[in-house]
Design a protein around this motif. Structure first.
Motif, PDB file in Angstrom:
ATOM      1  N   PHE A 129       0.892  -1.409  -0.087  1.00 35.94           N
ATOM      2  CA  PHE A 129      -0.022   0.080  -0.141  1.00 35.94           C
ATOM      3  C   PHE A 129       0.938   1.192  -0.084  1.00 35.94           C
ATOM      4  O   PHE A 129       0.443   2.239  -0.721  1.00 35.94           O
ATOM      5  N   THR A 130       2.033   1.217   0.648  1.00 36.03           N
ATOM      6  CA  THR A 130       2.642   2.643   0.910  1.00 36.03           C
ATOM      7  C   THR A 130       3.323   2.744  -0.525  1.00 36.03           C
ATOM      8  O   THR A 130       3.329   3.900  -0.898  1.00 36.03           O
ATOM      9  N   ILE A 131       4.008   1.887  -1.212  1.00 36.08           N
ATOM     10  CA  ILE A 131       4.444   1.970  -2.566  1.00 36.08           C
ATOM     11  C   ILE A 131       3.410   2.619  -3.474  1.00 36.08           C
ATOM     12  O   ILE A 131       3.681   3.495  -4.372  1.00 36.08           O
ATOM     13  N   ALA A 132       2.377   1.778  -3.580  1.00 34.46           N
ATOM     14  CA  ALA A 132       1.213   2.409  -4.215  1.00 34.46           C
ATOM     15  C   ALA A 132       0.705   3.819  -4.087  1.00 34.46           C
ATOM     16  O   ALA A 132       0.492   4.662  -4.916  1.00 34.46           O
ATOM     17  N   ASN A 164      -0.502   8.926  -4.956  1.00 41.69           N
ATOM     18  CA  ASN A 164      -0.799   9.781  -4.020  1.00 41.69           C
ATOM     19  C   ASN A 164      -2.222   9.838  -3.730  1.00 41.69           C
ATOM     20  O   ASN A 164      -3.032  11.117  -3.587  1.00 41.69           O
ATOM     21  N   GLN A 165      -3.211   9.000  -4.124  1.00 36.58           N
ATOM     22  CA  GLN A 165      -4.378   8.717  -4.068  1.00 36.58           C
ATOM     23  C   GLN A 165      -4.619   7.481  -3.226  1.00 36.58           C
ATOM     24  O   GLN A 165      -4.524   6.107  -3.681  1.00 36.58           O
ATOM     25  N   ARG A 166      -5.440   7.780  -2.154  1.00 39.42           N
ATOM     26  CA  ARG A 166      -5.909   6.699  -1.218  1.00 39.42           C
ATOM     27  C   ARG A 166      -6.559   5.552  -2.018  1.00 39.42           C
ATOM     28  O   ARG A 166      -6.274   4.282  -1.983  1.00 39.42           O
ATOM     29  N   GLU A 167      -7.448   5.709  -2.607  1.00 42.46           N
ATOM     30  CA  GLU A 167      -8.611   4.993  -3.097  1.00 42.46           C
ATOM     31  C   GLU A 167      -7.920   4.193  -4.337  1.00 42.46           C
ATOM     32  O   GLU A 167      -7.814   2.846  -4.273  1.00 42.46           O
ATOM     33  N   GLU A 168      -7.039   4.845  -5.120  1.00 38.49           N
ATOM     34  CA  GLU A 168      -6.128   4.216  -6.146  1.00 38.49           C
ATOM     35  C   GLU A 168      -5.254   3.489  -5.623  1.00 38.49           C
ATOM     36  O   GLU A 168      -4.830   2.151  -6.226  1.00 38.49           O
ATOM     37  N   ALA A 169      -4.517   3.775  -4.496  1.00 35.62           N
ATOM     38  CA  ALA A 169      -3.483   2.716  -3.966  1.00 35.62           C
ATOM     39  C   ALA A 169      -4.318   1.436  -3.156  1.00 35.62           C
ATOM     40  O   ALA A 169      -3.697   0.478  -3.439  1.00 35.62           O
ATOM     41  N   ARG A 226      -0.664   1.460 -14.282  1.00 37.50           N
ATOM     42  CA  ARG A 226      -1.759   2.362 -13.838  1.00 37.50           C
ATOM     43  C   ARG A 226      -1.513   3.796 -14.380  1.00 37.50           C
ATOM     44  O   ARG A 226      -2.264   4.370 -14.943  1.00 37.50           O
ATOM     45  N   LEU A 227      -0.274   4.241 -13.863  1.00 41.02           N
ATOM     46  CA  LEU A 227       0.331   5.479 -14.133  1.00 41.02           C
ATOM     47  C   LEU A 227       0.075   5.849 -15.830  1.00 41.02           C
ATOM     48  O   LEU A 227      -0.123   6.991 -16.233  1.00 41.02           O
ATOM     49  N   ASP A 287      -6.968   0.198  -4.643  1.00 39.13           N
ATOM     50  CA  ASP A 287      -7.239  -0.722  -5.536  1.00 39.13           C
ATOM     51  C   ASP A 287      -6.000  -1.368  -6.161  1.00 39.13           C
ATOM     52  O   ASP A 287      -6.039  -2.718  -6.387  1.00 39.13           O
ATOM     53  N   ILE A 288      -5.014  -0.587  -6.301  1.00 37.24           N
ATOM     54  CA  ILE A 288      -3.565  -1.203  -6.752  1.00 37.24           C
ATOM     55  C   ILE A 288      -3.228  -2.542  -5.833  1.00 37.24           C
ATOM     56  O   ILE A 288      -2.757  -3.648  -6.317  1.00 37.24           O
ATOM     57  N   ALA A 289      -3.171  -2.141  -4.576  1.00 45.19           N
ATOM     58  CA  ALA A 289      -2.952  -3.247  -3.461  1.00 45.19           C
ATOM     59  C   ALA A 289      -3.659  -4.461  -3.636  1.00 45.19           C
ATOM     60  O   ALA A 289      -2.874  -5.488  -3.753  1.00 45.19           O
ATOM     61  N   GLN A 290      -4.996  -4.214  -3.969  1.00 45.26           N
ATOM     62  CA  GLN A 290      -5.864  -5.386  -4.216  1.00 45.26           C
ATOM     63  C   GLN A 290      -5.265  -6.284  -5.475  1.00 45.26           C
ATOM     64  O   GLN A 290      -5.290  -7.686  -5.395  1.00 45.26           O
TER      65      GLN A 290
END
Length: 199
Positions: A32-35, A40-45, A84-85, A47-50
């Protein structure tokens, strides 16, 4: 004694879902930290972690248990972030002021009550954030892993699946590119200021 990551991978492949839950528990914060640092977007992070853990679960059978698990999951996380980016053109990246404030401050002897000083520093932060957005994703990721996550060149090499020498070369190019963009922005601002003053 707690089982190693690699042992948990082996048990997961054998069908032990509790072993996978333990892996998730061990790495969810880091993923989560890396994402989050990359987007810099909590919801995006989130989603990425999942997505990362789904990918990890699907590809665990490919993992070589003679190697360390941490760099493998870091590489999947970074690659997922970069994908994603590239899909999302409008991305606001984490500012470098977190990094600046966490390190030895080169401005310690400066009077922060001086509005001009505060303005200049805010301008620098804005320039850094916007300059990062102009860099290729691979350079962006390299700088964030190094300066935001405090990873060593060897750790970055392990996470990206490249040699340390390659990291050093790319880091040099990334810094050079960032410097070039920052100088261009400074020149543009100076020209605008000169035009405004001449009117």
């Amino acid at each position: 004694m707690a089982p190693s990551d690699e042992r948990l991978v082996h048990e997961t492949v054998q069908g032990n879902l509790q072993a996978f839950e333990e892996l998730v528990h061990r790495y969810q914060r880091q993923v989560f930290t890396i994402a989050y640092r990359m987007t810099n977007q909590r919801e995006e992070a989130e989603d990425i972690a999942q997505e990362v853990f789904i990918t990890v679960y699907q590809k665990l059978y490919q993992f070589d248990t003679s190697r360390r698990f941490a760099p493998w999951i870091q590489r999947i996380t970074v690659n997922t972030c970069i994908t994603r980016l590239r899909k999302k053109k409008k991305v606001v990246l984490v500012n470098f002021e977190d990094n600046i404030s966490n390190r030895a401050d080169p401005f310690l002897n400066i009077d922060y009550n001086d509005p001009a000083v505060v303005y200049d520093r805010e301008e620098l932060k804005l320039d850094l954030k916007e300059a990062l957005l102009q860099l290729p994703e691979s350079y962006r990721a390299m700088l964030i892993l190094r300066y935001q996550l405090d990873m060593s060149n060897q750790e970055i090499a392990d996470a990206l699946g490249i040699t340390r020498e390659n990291v050093e070369v790319k880091m040099h190019r990334a810094r050079k590119s960032l410097r070039k963009v920052l100088l261009e922005r400074r020149d543009e601002r100076r020209q605008r200021d000169e035009l405004s003053a001449s009117r």
